[in-house]
Design an enzyme around this catalytic site. Structure first.
Site, short mmCIF file in Angstrom:
data_model
loop_
_atom_site.label_atom_id
_atom_site.label_comp_id
_atom_site.label_asym_id
_atom_site.label_seq_id
_atom_site.Cartn_x
_atom_site.Cartn_y
_atom_site.Cartn_z
N LYS A 54 0.80 -1.22 0.00
CA LYS A 54 0.00 0.00 0.00
C LYS A 54 0.84 1.27 0.00
O LYS A 54 0.30 2.35 -0.21
CB LYS A 54 -0.98 0.00 1.17
CG LYS A 54 -1.96 -1.16 1.19
CD LYS A 54 -2.88 -1.28 -0.03
CE LYS A 54 -3.69 -0.10 -0.38
NZ LYS A 54 -4.93 -0.44 -1.14
N1 PMP Z 1 -2.97 -7.43 1.78
C1 PMP Z 1 -2.95 -6.55 2.79
C2 PMP Z 1 -2.34 -6.96 4.09
C3 PMP Z 1 -3.54 -5.28 2.63
O1 PMP Z 1 -3.54 -4.41 3.66
C4 PMP Z 1 -4.13 -4.95 1.40
C5 PMP Z 1 -4.76 -3.61 1.21
N2 PMP Z 1 -6.02 -3.46 1.81
C6 PMP Z 1 -4.14 -5.91 0.37
C7 PMP Z 1 -3.53 -7.13 0.60
C8 PMP Z 1 -4.85 -5.70 -0.94
O2 PMP Z 1 -4.40 -4.67 -1.74
P1 PMP Z 1 -5.38 -3.85 -2.67
O3 PMP Z 1 -6.06 -2.83 -1.79
O4 PMP Z 1 -4.49 -3.21 -3.67
O5 PMP Z 1 -6.38 -4.75 -3.28
#
Ligand code: PMP
Length: 341
Positions: A54
């Site tokens: 992120k």
């Molecule tokens: N894994 C973790 C630990 C996250 O915090 C996030 C973000 N919410 C994601 C995966 C998924 O990423 P995205 O928001 O780009 O779908």
């Protein structure tokens, strides 16, 4: 005479925290790949300077606000988050001179609240409650942003500067690092920014690369990809992934298929990766690797599948890596080999 710097070293200096985001290693997982007869590649997003995938979205969202002159010196950034986006925004904000106000639901790993407080965010912890309820962290963040003059609401779910960050950086990096020799990309979705952005970048370069969503139970996206209709089944302890609604960042993502991974498989894989590959990652990363391995198994021998190592295990030491928490949740890992796959 001092030794001259090796070629490329001077170019490798990164400009500050923000410049250190991205260009993460793509790590082939040797034991998993040998067992499968197919190569599984993990994009090491846990090595970003804020510790997660992120960081890229945080940089992309803040730079987009700056470009649109909605954010300037002394500005305030507000966001609702499972934690990692808040961490990225807070650190990018510190580096750029912005204050951050972060709203989190109260059911996440304690390590993430502690990090946000240490980093200097103004943290609001609210009851974990359905999106349809106005007390949900998403709506609380929006209202806080509206109440602070000049503040911006990052809105990672609907703000496609999130997806664009991955379309412009993560996807092209994976394509370059694999030299275009890649059969599939597999990833879970929290906002969908990663999978949608990477998918768009990869498919633009080679439309044959298959994109598969990895979904936990308790999310509606598996059913959506499979049938076109949102439907939720079961539940999960996975943090930061799984959505029950269609958001702008996920909508229209060129996703070919979906696989679902249960919490037992996620936990077994997290502990297997630590014990056998020396990789200490969070639950979503482990879920991604398990899904990537299953996708790889369905492809011809020698196939190459990339996925995302979203964040590190440190953030989950009191849960995923805590014997007491694992026992309470009936998730004590038991496998000595990859039979759980
Ligand atoms: N894994 C973790 C630990 C996250 O915090 C996030 C973000 N919410 C994601 C995966 C998924 O990423 P995205 O928001 O780009 O779908």
């Amino acid at each position: 005479m001092p030794n001259p710097a090796p070629a490329g070293v001077a170019d490798a200096v990164r400009d500050g925290f923000v410049g250190a985001i991205g260009n993460t290693p793509l790590i082939a997982l040797p034991k998993l790949s040998a067992a499968l007869g197919r190569t599984v590649l993990g994009k090491a997003e846990h090595l970003n300077p804020g510790g997660s995938v992120k960081d890229r979205a945080a940089r992309g969202i803040i730079e987009d606000f700056e470009a649109r002159r909605l954010l300037g010196p002394g500005g305030v950034v507000v966001e609702g988050t499972a934690g990692n986006t808040g961490i990225g925004l807070t650190l990018v904000g510190n580096a750029r001179g912005y204050r951050t106000v972060i709203v989190m639901p109260d059911d996440q790993a304690p390590e993430k609240y502690a990090l946000l407080r240490t980093y200097g965010a103004e943290l609001h912890v609210v009851e974990a409650i359905a999106f349809s309820d106005e007390r949900n962290y998403y709506h609380v963040a929006r209202r806080i942003a509206e109440s602070i003059p000049g503040a911006v609401w990052a809105n990672q779910f609907e703000n496609t500067a999130n997806r664009a960050a991955h379309e412009q950086t993560t996807g092209p990096e994976i394509y370059a690092q694999t030299q275009g020799v890649l059969d599939a990309f597999v990833a879970a979705a929290g906002t969908g920014g990663t999978i949608a952005g990477v998918a768009r970048a990869l498919k633009a370069r080679d439309s044959r690369i298959r994109v598969v969503l990895a979904d936990p139970y308790g999310s509606a996206l598996y059913a959506y990809v499979k049938t076109g209709a949102l439907a939720v089944e079961g539940d999960s302890t996975a943090e930061g992934i799984g959505i029950k609604r269609i958001v702008a960042n996920f909508k229209d993502a060129p996703v070919d298929d979906a696989v679902r991974v249960d919490d037992r498989t996620m936990v077994e894989m997290a502990h297997w990766l630590l014990r056998e590959e020396g990789l200490f990652v969070g639950g979503s990363a482990a879920l991604n690797v398990a899904a990537a391995a299953r996708v790889a198994r369905g492809l011809p021998a020698g196939a190459r599948v990339a996925t995302i190592l979203c964040d590190g295990g440190d953030r989950y030491r009191s849960r995923l890596y805590d014997a007491g928490w694992l026992a309470e949740n009936d998730l004590v890992p038991a496998a000595t080999d990859l039979s759980f796959l």
